[in-house]
Design a protein around this motif. Structure first.
Motif, PDB file in Angstrom:
ATOM      1  N   THR A 109       0.817  -1.214   0.000  1.00 47.49           N
ATOM      2  CA  THR A 109       0.000   0.000   0.000  1.00 47.49           C
ATOM      3  C   THR A 109       0.846   1.257   0.000  1.00 47.49           C
ATOM      4  OG1 THR A 109      -0.112  -0.069   2.413  1.00 47.49           O
ATOM      5  CG2 THR A 109      -1.912  -1.130   1.197  1.00 47.49           C
ATOM      6  N   PHE A 110       2.168   1.122   0.181  1.00 45.94           N
ATOM      7  CA  PHE A 110       3.067   2.268   0.190  1.00 45.94           C
ATOM      8  C   PHE A 110       4.401   1.834  -0.411  1.00 45.94           C
ATOM      9  CE2 PHE A 110       3.628  -0.046   4.112  1.00 45.94           C
ATOM     10  CZ  PHE A 110       5.002  -0.142   4.246  1.00 45.94           C
ATOM     11  N   LYS A 111       5.224   2.788  -0.718  1.00 43.50           N
ATOM     12  CA  LYS A 111       6.550   2.477  -1.256  1.00 43.50           C
ATOM     13  C   LYS A 111       7.415   1.951  -0.112  1.00 43.50           C
ATOM     14  CE  LYS A 111      10.433   4.475  -3.785  1.00 43.50           C
ATOM     15  NZ  LYS A 111      10.990   5.716  -4.394  1.00 43.50           N
ATOM     16  N   PRO A 112       7.832   0.692  -0.164  1.00 41.61           N
ATOM     17  CA  PRO A 112       8.578   0.089   0.959  1.00 41.61           C
ATOM     18  C   PRO A 112      10.063   0.446   0.908  1.00 41.61           C
ATOM     19  CG  PRO A 112       8.268  -1.532  -0.758  1.00 41.61           C
ATOM     20  CD  PRO A 112       7.578  -0.272  -1.247  1.00 41.61           C
ATOM     21  N   THR A 113      10.339   1.734   1.042  1.00 42.82           N
ATOM     22  CA  THR A 113      11.695   2.241   0.852  1.00 42.82           C
ATOM     23  C   THR A 113      12.766   1.493   1.656  1.00 42.82           C
ATOM     24  OG1 THR A 113      10.802   4.433   0.348  1.00 42.82           O
ATOM     25  CG2 THR A 113      13.115   4.324   0.941  1.00 42.82           C
ATOM     26  N   PRO A 114      12.591   1.304   2.976  1.00 45.87           N
ATOM     27  CA  PRO A 114      13.659   0.626   3.726  1.00 45.87           C
ATOM     28  C   PRO A 114      13.895  -0.819   3.301  1.00 45.87           C
ATOM     29  CG  PRO A 114      12.173   1.802   5.196  1.00 45.87           C
ATOM     30  CD  PRO A 114      11.523   1.770   3.860  1.00 45.87           C
ATOM     31  N   LEU A 115      12.890  -1.431   2.677  1.00 46.55           N
ATOM     32  CA  LEU A 115      13.044  -2.827   2.265  1.00 46.55           C
ATOM     33  C   LEU A 115      14.167  -2.983   1.248  1.00 46.55           C
ATOM     34  CD1 LEU A 115      11.883  -5.707   2.550  1.00 46.55           C
ATOM     35  CD2 LEU A 115      10.354  -5.176   0.644  1.00 46.55           C
ATOM     36  N   PHE A 116      14.418  -1.931   0.467  1.00 47.38           N
ATOM     37  CA  PHE A 116      15.491  -2.015  -0.517  1.00 47.38           C
ATOM     38  C   PHE A 116      16.841  -2.215   0.161  1.00 47.38           C
ATOM     39  CE2 PHE A 116      12.075  -0.187  -2.924  1.00 47.38           C
ATOM     40  CZ  PHE A 116      12.228  -0.726  -4.191  1.00 47.38           C
ATOM     41  N   GLY A 117      17.042  -1.540   1.293  1.00 42.98           N
ATOM     42  CA  GLY A 117      18.294  -1.716   2.025  1.00 42.98           C
ATOM     43  C   GLY A 117      18.406  -3.105   2.625  1.00 42.98           C
ATOM     44  N   VAL A 118      17.287  -3.606   3.154  1.00 36.44           N
ATOM     45  CA  VAL A 118      17.281  -4.931   3.765  1.00 36.44           C
ATOM     46  C   VAL A 118      17.579  -6.008   2.719  1.00 36.44           C
ATOM     47  CG1 VAL A 118      15.873  -6.638   4.969  1.00 36.44           C
ATOM     48  CG2 VAL A 118      15.679  -4.222   5.577  1.00 36.44           C
ATOM     49  N   LEU A 119      16.919  -5.926   1.566  1.00 35.81           N
ATOM     50  CA  LEU A 119      17.113  -6.949   0.539  1.00 35.81           C
ATOM     51  C   LEU A 119      18.439  -6.789  -0.193  1.00 35.81           C
ATOM     52  CD1 LEU A 119      13.541  -7.487  -0.946  1.00 35.81           C
ATOM     53  CD2 LEU A 119      14.678  -8.590   0.993  1.00 35.81           C
ATOM     54  N   LYS A 120      18.974  -5.582  -0.187  1.00 34.61           N
ATOM     55  CA  LYS A 120      20.306  -5.395  -0.772  1.00 34.61           C
ATOM     56  C   LYS A 120      21.323  -6.232  -0.004  1.00 34.61           C
ATOM     57  CE  LYS A 120      23.701  -1.923  -2.109  1.00 34.61           C
ATOM     58  NZ  LYS A 120      24.050  -0.486  -2.118  1.00 34.61           N
ATOM     59  N   MET A 121      21.140  -6.318   1.331  1.00 40.99           N
ATOM     60  CA  MET A 121      22.035  -7.139   2.152  1.00 40.99           C
ATOM     61  C   MET A 121      21.947  -8.601   1.748  1.00 40.99           C
ATOM     62  SD  MET A 121      21.830  -5.647   6.056  1.00 40.99           S
ATOM     63  CE  MET A 121      20.072  -5.729   6.217  1.00 40.99           C
ATOM     64  N   LYS A 122      20.845  -8.974   1.162  1.00 39.59           N
ATOM     65  CA  LYS A 122      20.634 -10.362   0.756  1.00 39.59           C
ATOM     66  C   LYS A 122      20.926 -10.580  -0.730  1.00 39.59           C
ATOM     67  CE  LYS A 122      17.353 -11.258   4.464  1.00 39.59           C
ATOM     68  NZ  LYS A 122      18.273 -12.142   5.190  1.00 39.59           N
ATOM     69  N   GLY A 123      21.557  -9.592  -1.354  1.00 38.65           N
ATOM     70  CA  GLY A 123      21.997  -9.753  -2.730  1.00 38.65           C
ATOM     71  C   GLY A 123      20.975  -9.434  -3.795  1.00 38.65           C
TER      72      GLY A 123
END
Length: 204
Positions: A45-59
């Motif tokens: 429902t919103f742009k999950p901005t912090p998720l990009f940092g979390v998933l970046k850690m996972k490649g």
């Protein structure tokens, strides 16, 4: 493999978010099941901005596009396939780029409690000259899931070893604690008289 031949895995967490349920564990379970040549598409429902940092850690690399009111579509691929995010018609997005506004460490170099700050949507950057551990304080009260958890993990990602993140949440963040166990991050929980909780997390 060509993008057109890649399997797409879609997850819609909008029903969870509208019920104020925490979908982070569901998202991470889906991510764990992916192989390197699959595309993960998340509806929120919103742009999950912090998720990009979390998933970046996972490649993973990703981009987000707004499809309508309270409908954001985020696409994630393995970093070796990040060119897929730039295909014509796919949108430029923020491939493999985590926002600086969700996890910039700043604060008193002494690391004294209560002195840390969090540069949220200000563009402020950490003082790279400070060598001593620092404190980052996040007031997550009033935020709808999964924002508190993603915001906290993004802050930890951007902190240096020895820094600490102190969060104030509406309640004890059970899903976050489960993730901290998996990451090996030491933490302490202090429940408050109003039912909220403060959690101090140290980055190893």
């Amino acid at each position: 493999m060509d993008r057109s031949a890649a399997r797409v895995v879609e997850l819609d967490v909008r029903p969870h978010l509208r019920k104020k349920l925490e979908p982070f564990s569901l998202i991470m379970d889906t991510v764990k099941s992916l192989n390197a040549d699959e595309i993960f598409v998340l509806h929120a429902t919103f742009k999950p901005t912090p998720l990009f940092g979390v998933l970046k850690m996972k490649g993973l690399a990703g981009k987000a596009e707004q499809a309508g009111k309270e409908h954001w579509i985020s696409t994630f691929v393995h970093k070796k396939n990040k060119s897929w995010l730039l295909d014509p018609g796919a949108g430029a997005g923020a491939a493999d780029r985590a926002p600086a506004s969700d996890g910039v460490c700043a604060g008193d170099a002494s690391g004294a409690p209560g002195q840390g700050t969090f540069a949220d949507d200000t563009g402020a950057q950490a003082d790279g000259a400070a060598a001593a551990p620092r404190i980052v304080e996040l007031d997550n009260r009033g935020l709808e899931p999964p924002k508190p958890m993603m915001r906290t993990l993004a802050a930890l990602d951007r902190c240096r070893s020895g820094d600490a993140v102190v969060i104030h949440n509406d309640r004890v963040p059970m899903f976050l604690i489960e993730e901290l166990h998996g990451l090996g991050y030491p933490y302490t929980v202090e429940e408050q008289s109003d039912g909220s909780a403060k959690v101090r997390i140290r980055k190893p």
